[in-house]
Design a protein around this motif. Structure first.
Motif, PDB file in Angstrom:
ATOM      1  N   PRO A  64       0.811  -1.217   0.000  1.00  0.00           N
ATOM      2  CA  PRO A  64       0.000   0.000   0.000  1.00  0.00           C
ATOM      3  C   PRO A  64       0.846   1.269   0.000  1.00  0.00           C
ATOM      4  O   PRO A  64       0.408   2.310  -0.474  1.00  0.00           O
ATOM      5  CB  PRO A  64      -0.832  -0.111   1.282  1.00  0.00           C
ATOM      6  CG  PRO A  64      -0.170  -1.129   2.116  1.00  0.00           C
ATOM      7  CD  PRO A  64       0.612  -2.015   1.204  1.00  0.00           C
ATOM      8  N   GLU A  65       2.068   1.175   0.486  1.00  0.00           N
ATOM      9  CA  GLU A  65       2.946   2.348   0.534  1.00  0.00           C
ATOM     10  C   GLU A  65       3.460   2.749  -0.848  1.00  0.00           C
ATOM     11  O   GLU A  65       3.803   3.896  -1.080  1.00  0.00           O
ATOM     12  CB  GLU A  65       4.140   2.100   1.467  1.00  0.00           C
ATOM     13  CG  GLU A  65       3.770   1.997   2.932  1.00  0.00           C
ATOM     14  CD  GLU A  65       3.297   0.604   3.350  1.00  0.00           C
ATOM     15  OE1 GLU A  65       3.455  -0.366   2.564  1.00  0.00           O
ATOM     16  OE2 GLU A  65       2.750   0.489   4.446  1.00  0.00           O
ATOM     17  N   THR A  66       3.539   1.797  -1.763  1.00  0.00           N
ATOM     18  CA  THR A  66       4.071   2.090  -3.090  1.00  0.00           C
ATOM     19  C   THR A  66       3.024   1.967  -4.197  1.00  0.00           C
ATOM     20  O   THR A  66       3.351   2.111  -5.368  1.00  0.00           O
ATOM     21  CB  THR A  66       5.248   1.147  -3.423  1.00  0.00           C
ATOM     22  OG1 THR A  66       4.785  -0.201  -3.388  1.00  0.00           O
ATOM     23  CG2 THR A  66       6.396   1.357  -2.440  1.00  0.00           C
ATOM     24  N   PHE A  67       1.793   1.727  -3.839  1.00  0.00           N
ATOM     25  CA  PHE A  67       0.724   1.547  -4.830  1.00  0.00           C
ATOM     26  C   PHE A  67       0.504   2.833  -5.616  1.00  0.00           C
ATOM     27  O   PHE A  67       0.407   3.919  -5.053  1.00  0.00           O
ATOM     28  CB  PHE A  67      -0.572   1.126  -4.144  1.00  0.00           C
ATOM     29  CG  PHE A  67      -1.731   0.993  -5.088  1.00  0.00           C
ATOM     30  CD1 PHE A  67      -1.762  -0.018  -6.030  1.00  0.00           C
ATOM     31  CD2 PHE A  67      -2.784   1.893  -5.037  1.00  0.00           C
ATOM     32  CE1 PHE A  67      -2.826  -0.134  -6.909  1.00  0.00           C
ATOM     33  CE2 PHE A  67      -3.855   1.784  -5.904  1.00  0.00           C
ATOM     34  CZ  PHE A  67      -3.880   0.765  -6.846  1.00  0.00           C
ATOM     35  N   ASN A  68       0.420   2.705  -6.936  1.00  0.00           N
ATOM     36  CA  ASN A  68       0.181   3.841  -7.818  1.00  0.00           C
ATOM     37  C   ASN A  68      -1.152   3.621  -8.545  1.00  0.00           C
ATOM     38  O   ASN A  68      -1.220   2.855  -9.504  1.00  0.00           O
ATOM     39  CB  ASN A  68       1.315   3.995  -8.830  1.00  0.00           C
ATOM     40  CG  ASN A  68       1.191   5.251  -9.658  1.00  0.00           C
ATOM     41  OD1 ASN A  68       0.129   5.861  -9.745  1.00  0.00           O
ATOM     42  ND2 ASN A  68       2.288   5.640 -10.285  1.00  0.00           N
ATOM     43  N   PRO A  69      -2.208   4.286  -8.109  1.00  0.00           N
ATOM     44  CA  PRO A  69      -3.516   4.064  -8.726  1.00  0.00           C
ATOM     45  C   PRO A  69      -3.584   4.502 -10.185  1.00  0.00           C
ATOM     46  O   PRO A  69      -4.401   3.990 -10.954  1.00  0.00           O
ATOM     47  CB  PRO A  69      -4.468   4.894  -7.861  1.00  0.00           C
ATOM     48  CG  PRO A  69      -3.612   5.936  -7.250  1.00  0.00           C
ATOM     49  CD  PRO A  69      -2.270   5.304  -7.056  1.00  0.00           C
ATOM     50  N   TYR A  70      -2.727   5.443 -10.568  1.00  0.00           N
ATOM     51  CA  TYR A  70      -2.753   5.930 -11.947  1.00  0.00           C
ATOM     52  C   TYR A  70      -2.307   4.868 -12.946  1.00  0.00           C
ATOM     53  O   TYR A  70      -2.561   4.999 -14.135  1.00  0.00           O
ATOM     54  CB  TYR A  70      -1.876   7.175 -12.102  1.00  0.00           C
ATOM     55  CG  TYR A  70      -2.304   8.317 -11.224  1.00  0.00           C
ATOM     56  CD1 TYR A  70      -3.582   8.841 -11.297  1.00  0.00           C
ATOM     57  CD2 TYR A  70      -1.427   8.866 -10.304  1.00  0.00           C
ATOM     58  CE1 TYR A  70      -3.976   9.890 -10.486  1.00  0.00           C
ATOM     59  CE2 TYR A  70      -1.807   9.924  -9.488  1.00  0.00           C
ATOM     60  CZ  TYR A  70      -3.088  10.423  -9.581  1.00  0.00           C
ATOM     61  OH  TYR A  70      -3.472  11.447  -8.774  1.00  0.00           O
ATOM     62  N   ASN A  71      -1.659   3.851 -12.479  1.00  0.00           N
ATOM     63  CA  ASN A  71      -1.197   2.799 -13.374  1.00  0.00           C
ATOM     64  C   ASN A  71      -2.344   1.901 -13.850  1.00  0.00           C
ATOM     65  O   ASN A  71      -2.187   1.179 -14.822  1.00  0.00           O
ATOM     66  CB  ASN A  71      -0.115   1.949 -12.699  1.00  0.00           C
ATOM     67  CG  ASN A  71       0.552   1.041 -13.687  1.00  0.00           C
ATOM     68  OD1 ASN A  71       1.032   1.480 -14.720  1.00  0.00           O
ATOM     69  ND2 ASN A  71       0.544  -0.245 -13.406  1.00  0.00           N
TER      70      ASN A  71
END
Length: 130
Positions: free
Chosen positions: A94-101
């Protein structure tokens, strides 16, 4: 001696068994998250238009990641079934999750959208547009 209300006992039991932890994406990382996905095209696709820029910034405020000890019982979509812009590492954090991907449903106005992160206790939710 005072009696403890049955309601309080029930409330305690329910909250202890449904423990969950919520993560929010740090909006201070906006430029970095956009650059990871759009690279050099970010200027033309995102930053050039003030409305588009504001819309993309608002997405971070509406995305939450929940880690729950309770099994998800609803019929949510799996994150692995959502098309992505770039091939990613299979390990979810969750710390590195990128929703834009991901091509997730960011623009629903009527209800919250949920995605299950495969083989984890994480659920991603996207709150509706206001």
């Amino acid at each position: 001696m005072k009696q403890i209300s049955p309601f309080l006992v029930l409330l305690f039991l329910v909250t202890s068994f449904t423990y969950s932890q919520t993560f929010k994406i740090d909006s201070a990382n906006f430029d970095e998250l956009i650059a990871q996905v759009y690279g050099e095209d970010a200027q033309d696709l995102i930053y050039k238009d003030a409305k588009v820029l504001e819309t993309y910034k608002s997405i971070l405020n509406r995305v939450e990641i929940i880690k729950s000890s309770e099994k998800v019982k609803r019929d949510y979509q799996f994150l692995s079934g959502i098309p992505s812009y770039k091939q990613l590492n299979q390990d979810f954090s969750p710390e590195t999750f990128n929703p834009y991907n991901y091509k997730m449903d960011f623009f629903r106005k009527d209800e919250t959208v949920y995605y299950i992160v495969d083989n984890t206790d994480y659920v991603i939710l996207i709150k509706p547009l206001k």
